[in-house]
Design an enzyme around this catalytic site. Sequence first.
Site, PDB file in Angstrom:
ATOM      1  N   ASP A   1       1.198  37.836  10.719  1.00  0.00           N
ATOM      2  CA  ASP A   1       1.890  36.614  10.326  1.00  0.00           C
ATOM      3  C   ASP A   1       2.676  37.040   9.033  1.00  0.00           C
ATOM      4  O   ASP A   1       2.681  38.092   8.429  1.00  0.00           O
ATOM      5  CB  ASP A   1       0.879  35.602   9.646  1.00  0.00           C
ATOM      6  CG  ASP A   1      -0.111  36.253   9.187  1.00  0.00           C
ATOM      7  OD1 ASP A   1       0.014  37.012   8.156  1.00  0.00           O
ATOM      8  OD2 ASP A   1      -1.489  35.821   9.317  1.00  0.00           O
TER       9      ASP A   1
ATOM     10  N   ASP B   1       4.290  36.147   5.245  1.00  0.00           N
ATOM     11  CA  ASP B   1       3.873  35.089   4.074  1.00  0.00           C
ATOM     12  C   ASP B   1       5.103  35.377   3.094  1.00  0.00           C
ATOM     13  O   ASP B   1       5.679  36.377   2.971  1.00  0.00           O
ATOM     14  CB  ASP B   1       2.695  35.590   3.390  1.00  0.00           C
ATOM     15  CG  ASP B   1       1.349  35.106   3.988  1.00  0.00           C
ATOM     16  OD1 ASP B   1       1.488  34.151   4.843  1.00  0.00           O
ATOM     17  OD2 ASP B   1       0.532  35.833   4.283  1.00  0.00           O
TER      18      ASP B   1
ATOM     19  N   ASP C   1      -5.205  41.316  -3.879  1.00  0.00           N
ATOM     20  CA  ASP C   1      -6.490  41.956  -3.648  1.00  0.00           C
ATOM     21  C   ASP C   1      -6.256  43.425  -3.624  1.00  0.00           C
ATOM     22  O   ASP C   1      -6.689  44.061  -4.746  1.00  0.00           O
ATOM     23  CB  ASP C   1      -7.396  41.707  -2.413  1.00  0.00           C
ATOM     24  CG  ASP C   1      -6.375  41.471  -1.104  1.00  0.00           C
ATOM     25  OD1 ASP C   1      -5.422  41.802  -1.184  1.00  0.00           O
ATOM     26  OD2 ASP C   1      -6.990  41.117  -0.163  1.00  0.00           O
TER      27      ASP C   1
HETATM   28  P1  ATP Z   1      -3.734  40.093   8.002  1.00  0.00           P
HETATM   29  O1  ATP Z   1      -2.785  39.045   8.090  1.00  0.00           O
HETATM   30  O2  ATP Z   1      -3.160  41.351   8.723  1.00  0.00           O
HETATM   31  O3  ATP Z   1      -5.085  39.730   8.067  1.00  0.00           O
HETATM   32  P2  ATP Z   1      -2.967  40.209   5.235  1.00  0.00           P
HETATM   33  O4  ATP Z   1      -2.937  41.035   4.089  1.00  0.00           O
HETATM   34  O5  ATP Z   1      -1.795  39.598   5.501  1.00  0.00           O
HETATM   35  O6  ATP Z   1      -3.784  40.839   6.368  1.00  0.00           O
HETATM   36  P3  ATP Z   1      -3.735  37.456   4.482  1.00  0.00           P
HETATM   37  O7  ATP Z   1      -5.158  36.675   4.608  1.00  0.00           O
HETATM   38  O8  ATP Z   1      -2.587  37.027   5.589  1.00  0.00           O
HETATM   39  O9  ATP Z   1      -3.875  38.921   4.599  1.00  0.00           O
HETATM   40  O10 ATP Z   1      -3.179  37.393   3.003  1.00  0.00           O
HETATM   41  C1  ATP Z   1      -1.743  37.541   2.760  1.00  0.00           C
HETATM   42  C2  ATP Z   1      -1.502  38.331   1.414  1.00  0.00           C
HETATM   43  O11 ATP Z   1      -2.335  37.245   0.402  1.00  0.00           O
HETATM   44  C3  ATP Z   1      -2.544  39.570   1.292  1.00  0.00           C
HETATM   45  O12 ATP Z   1      -1.768  40.553   1.845  1.00  0.00           O
HETATM   46  C4  ATP Z   1      -2.904  39.334  -0.124  1.00  0.00           C
HETATM   47  O13 ATP Z   1      -1.686  39.986  -0.910  1.00  0.00           O
HETATM   48  C5  ATP Z   1      -3.112  38.176  -0.474  1.00  0.00           C
HETATM   49  N1  ATP Z   1      -4.537  37.799  -0.336  1.00  0.00           N
HETATM   50  C6  ATP Z   1      -5.140  37.242   0.535  1.00  0.00           C
HETATM   51  N2  ATP Z   1      -6.455  36.938   0.649  1.00  0.00           N
HETATM   52  C7  ATP Z   1      -6.771  37.386  -0.771  1.00  0.00           C
HETATM   53  C8  ATP Z   1      -7.970  37.553  -1.652  1.00  0.00           C
HETATM   54  N3  ATP Z   1      -9.051  37.075  -1.263  1.00  0.00           N
HETATM   55  N4  ATP Z   1      -7.592  37.966  -2.674  1.00  0.00           N
HETATM   56  C9  ATP Z   1      -6.634  38.348  -3.320  1.00  0.00           C
HETATM   57  N5  ATP Z   1      -5.487  38.406  -2.602  1.00  0.00           N
HETATM   58  C10 ATP Z   1      -5.500  37.985  -1.408  1.00  0.00           C
HETATM   59 MG    MG Z   2      -1.312  38.119   6.925  1.00  0.00          MG
END
Ligand code: ATP
Ligand code: MG
Length: 454
Positions: A71, A73, A152
Site C-alpha cells: 500500500d 501512505d 518504528d
Molecule cells: P507493510 O505495508 O509492508 O506491512 P509498512 O512499513 O508500510 O509495511 P504500515 O503498517 O503500512 O507498514 O505503516 C506505514 C508506516 O507507518 C510504516 O512504514 C512506519 O513508518 C509507520 N508505522 C506503522 N506502524 C508503526 C508503529 N507501530 N510504530 C511506529 N511507526 C509505525
Molecule cells: Mg504499508
Amino acid sequence: MLKRFISKFKKNQPQDPLRAQIIPRDHHSISRTNISEYALKVLYRLKKEGYEGYLVGGGVRDLLLGQEPKDFDVVTDATPEQVRRLFNNSRLIGKRFKLVHVVFGREIIEVATFRGHHSNATGKQEAHQSESGMLLRDNVYGTIEEDAMRRDFTVNALYYNIHNFAVHSYAGGIDDIHNGQLRLIGDPATRYREDPVRMIRAVRFAAKLNFEIEAETAAPISELAPLLGEIPPARLFEEVLKLFMAGHALETFRLLEEYSLFEPLFPQTQQCLDTSDFYRQFIEQALINSDDRIRQGKTLTPAFLYAVFLWPPMLEQSKLLADKGMPPAPAMHQAASQVMSNQQARIAIPRRFITPLREIWDLQRRLIRRQAKFVESTASHPRFRAAYDFLLLREAVGESLNGSGNWWTKYQEENEIVPQHDPAPKKRKGNYRPRHRDRGSKSNGRSKGPRTRS
Ligand code: ATP
Ligand code: MG
C-alpha cells in the site's frame, strides 16, 4: 592537524538522526511509474495547494528494494481537517491517531499529518500514554524531522518528496536498506514499551525482506514479549493475519518462536510445542503449504490457519477428557469450546471464522469414518475442501488415518464434485481485509492487507 582530527572524528560520529540524508532523483531507483496513480494524485493535489507531500514508509522502502508495495501512505504538513477539505472522496479516521482516508474505489490512500513530540502536547486529547509507556493517543503535529523519529524502523523513515522526487532518509534508513538491517529508531526497549506490536513488526519485516534484526534492536525482545498481552485482542487478530498470510509464514513462525513472541499470541499451542516436536512439524508443514498457496496466487482462509494453530491444544484437551471417560465426539466438542474461549482472551477471532474453523475440525471424524450414508453430504459440505486439505496435512506429517486422504481424492475424481483448482477469489463477499492500523493502539477502519478467503 586539529582540523584533520576533527574531520576524522566527525566521520566516525554517528549521523545526526534529525538531519535528512537527501538522495536526489537521479541517484535512486524509484520511478513514478511504480507508484499508485491515486497516491500520485493525492500528492500532486497537496503540492498544488502549497502543502508538503511525501510518500512515506513501507511504500518507499519496498520500491527501493525492487518489491511491489502492499500500500502507499502519504504524509503532509496539512492537518487532517485541511486534507479532508481538499478531497471530496475522503473521510477523517481514528481518534487516537487521526488521519484521512482518500478513497478511490477499492484503493485507499492514507494521508497522515507529520507527528511531533508529545512534550508539545496541550492535553490528553492530543497525547496520552499508559503507565507502562504505551501510546494511547498520538495527535501532536510537528515537523518532518519529528515525524521521522516517531516511526518504528529506520528503513520505514524514508520519504519520497513530490516537489523534487528526492528521497529523504532519516536515522540512516538508506544505509540500512543497503545493509539489509532492521534497526529501531531510538532506544529499543522504550520504543517496544510504547507499542509492543513493534516486536512482531520486527519479525514480520525480517521475514518479508530477508533482513537481519540488528543486535540492539533484537536484544530486548524476548524479555519484553509478554507486553503483547496488553494489546487489545482485536488488534492482535489483524497483526497475526499479516504475520501468516503474506507468503513468509514459515520463516515468521520460526522467528516468533526464537524471540519468545509466539507464546503470548498462542499460549496453549506453545505448551504443546514445548512437549512435542510432532506438533511443530504439523504447524510448519501447514505454513509451508500456505506460503505455496500465496506464491500460486491462491486465497487463504484465516479459519484454516486458526484450525491449524489450535488443533494441538484441542487434541490434547480432548485426550484428557477422553481419559476421564468421555466419549470421543463430545470430548472433542468440549475441548474445542474450551480451547477457543481461552484463545479469544488473546486474539479476538471474529465469529465468521469460528464456525468454519469448528466445521473443519468436526468434519475430520466424518472424513476418516466414511460412513456410506454420510459420504455424499460430507462431500457437498461447504467446508469439505478445507477439511480435506486439513486431512491431507495430517497424513503428510505421518498420521495414519485409514488411507482416508487417498480415498477422498479418488472419490472427488470419480464424482467430479469439487473443482480441481480453486476458483478465482470472489470479489468482496467473504474475503477478509484487516480493518485496523498497526501503529500504536489506534484503530482507524483502514482496509488494507492480505486478501484472504473465508
Ligand atoms: P507493510 O505495508 O509492508 O506491512 P509498512 O512499513 O508500510 O509495511 P504500515 O503498517 O503500512 O507498514 O505503516 C506505514 C508506516 O507507518 C510504516 O512504514 C512506519 O513508518 C509507520 N508505522 C506503522 N506502524 C508503526 C508503529 N507501530 N510504530 C511506529 N511507526 C509505525
Ligand atoms: Mg504499508
